[in-house]
Design an enzyme around this catalytic site. Sequence first.
Site, short mmCIF file in Angstrom:
data_model
loop_
_atom_site.label_atom_id
_atom_site.label_comp_id
_atom_site.label_asym_id
_atom_site.label_seq_id
_atom_site.Cartn_x
_atom_site.Cartn_y
_atom_site.Cartn_z
N LYS A 188 62.39 60.24 58.07
CA LYS A 188 62.85 58.98 58.91
C LYS A 188 62.50 58.01 57.98
CE LYS A 188 60.84 56.05 61.08
NZ LYS A 188 61.61 55.01 60.47
N PRO A 189 63.58 57.02 57.43
CA PRO A 189 63.53 56.03 56.54
C PRO A 189 62.97 54.72 57.42
CG PRO A 189 65.65 56.76 55.79
CD PRO A 189 65.11 57.60 57.41
N GLU A 264 49.82 57.70 52.45
CA GLU A 264 49.75 56.57 51.53
C GLU A 264 49.54 55.36 52.56
OE1 GLU A 264 49.00 56.98 48.78
OE2 GLU A 264 49.71 58.75 48.02
N LEU A 265 48.51 54.55 52.57
CA LEU A 265 48.28 53.58 53.68
C LEU A 265 48.21 52.20 52.89
CD1 LEU A 265 46.09 55.74 56.19
CD2 LEU A 265 48.75 55.61 56.15
N CYS A 298 51.74 47.96 48.32
CA CYS A 298 50.15 48.38 48.81
C CYS A 298 49.39 48.15 47.29
CB CYS A 298 50.19 49.57 49.41
SG CYS A 298 51.02 50.99 48.39
N GLU A 395 46.19 42.42 54.26
CA GLU A 395 47.09 42.69 52.93
C GLU A 395 48.29 41.44 53.08
OE1 GLU A 395 48.89 46.79 53.47
OE2 GLU A 395 49.17 46.65 51.27
#
Length: 499
Positions: A188-189, A264-265, A298, A395
Amino acid sequence: MTSTTVPAPSAATIAAIPTGLFIGGTWRDAADGSVFDVENPATGEVLAAVADAGPDDGDDALAAAVTAQAPWARTAPRFRGEILRRAYDLVMARQDWLAEVMTSEMGKPLAEARGEVAYAAEFLRWFSEEAVRISGDHTTTGDGSNRIIVTREPVGPCVLITPWNFPLAMGTRKIAPAVAAGCTMVLKPAPQTPLTSLALAALLQEAGLPDGVLNVVNTTDAATVVGRWMASGKARKVSFTGSTAVGKLLLRQAADTVMRSSMELGGNAPFIVCADADIDVAVDGAMAAKMRNMGEACTAANRMYVHRDIAAAFSRRLADRMATLRMGNGLDSATQVGPLIDAAGRDKVQRLVDDARQRGATALTGGQLPDGPGYFYPPTVLANVSPESELMTTEVFGPVAPVIPFDDEDEVIARANDTEWGLVGYVFTQDIDRAFDLSERLEVGMVGINNGVVSNPAAPFGGVKQSGLGREGGKVGIDEFLEYKYLSVPRRQGKLPAA
Ligand code: ADP
């Protein structure tokens, strides 16, 4: 400065992309015929409408992956590797086309999009080489009575969820090791960038990927479609790249069916410039670590800690470099800085800059929203940023470099580690001992030493703390998609003699 020309992607580029759901090797519409629009963030124009999957479509996609799993797991490693190698060749042969698609839906300048295509393709090549190197072990129990044979098997159908910032590379970084390991997938992109993933699916099919191994569904209802996959008990693994909040939600869902999880956050990367650093090298590194992908990464340097002796000189030189960058539509070949992904992304950047200024920071360049269409934010350097600024704990995901002076190493390490994230850090110094010492003290999964770009398909990418679980790429990347199986085989003679 903003370029005045507004190039549009060629109609042929967009028309060449399939816009349906890719399920069981077939392109089809959503069951209820729904579609959603894909927007060009540089102009606000609609590029295409793609099929919008509902829960039943999602279930069909998972069913296709489940059906394909057993025969796919039994294919020869070389067969899987050669599909990936052909896919590498096809992606590189269509580099310009894929770059134009990506720039059109995501905004990054064409040169960066071409770079991402090459980076993304490299995961296909790297894992084509890893497919034939899946190894096990053969040992003997302590008393010699049993043989221990350890083999490795694909973990099973995988749920892959990707973000919009690197639409191609985040796809191949998950798909390639899953293919190499013998796993099937539902992908799911991100809804902002569905076209790149659809183009990739078509290329993988052309490379010979069997029906049902990769299924791609775009949806505006990720919570329901993905939620059903997670609850199904049939998907055995989830690999996610995106925000920490959604990552935590998926981990909670994964607990219910005990799914393997790779995450991968977010990141909040410290960029440390010591007093003895080569300032030219540090400014080059800062440009790369901050401006790659307009700061929408990120791994982007989020906090620039610069020794007080050189903070003013570093900030001035960085601001001079940032001020020369040409901002505009990524399809214009002169553009060096494209738009941000959407209005929400741009408004968040502006809010964080305003907050830092209210707490005493000065903008050496940038800091003002330009007029006109598109979600542009100018390259910005903020000097003398207060540690209390919201920028320090959020961020920014934009082209904003906050510079914070520091006085000694213990202080900077304490500040750098004072965050729940731990993806990457950067250290600039000409003293090799200091470089290793600071790298070892940073609570992160990756460190760039005198280097502003750490991502490479041959290296294990990933973070510690709330930046994630597991690693993508490198020799260990395939491990995330494999399970151990141990076969216990008694010796006919029983225990081996003691002497
Ligand atoms: P961002 O804020 O940068 O868009 P997100 O974490 O929201 O980051 O998005 C990353 C990916 O996660 C996207 O593909 C998005 O559609 C997906 N996503 C968002 N919410 C959910 C959810 N509840 N369940 C599964 N996937 C989700």
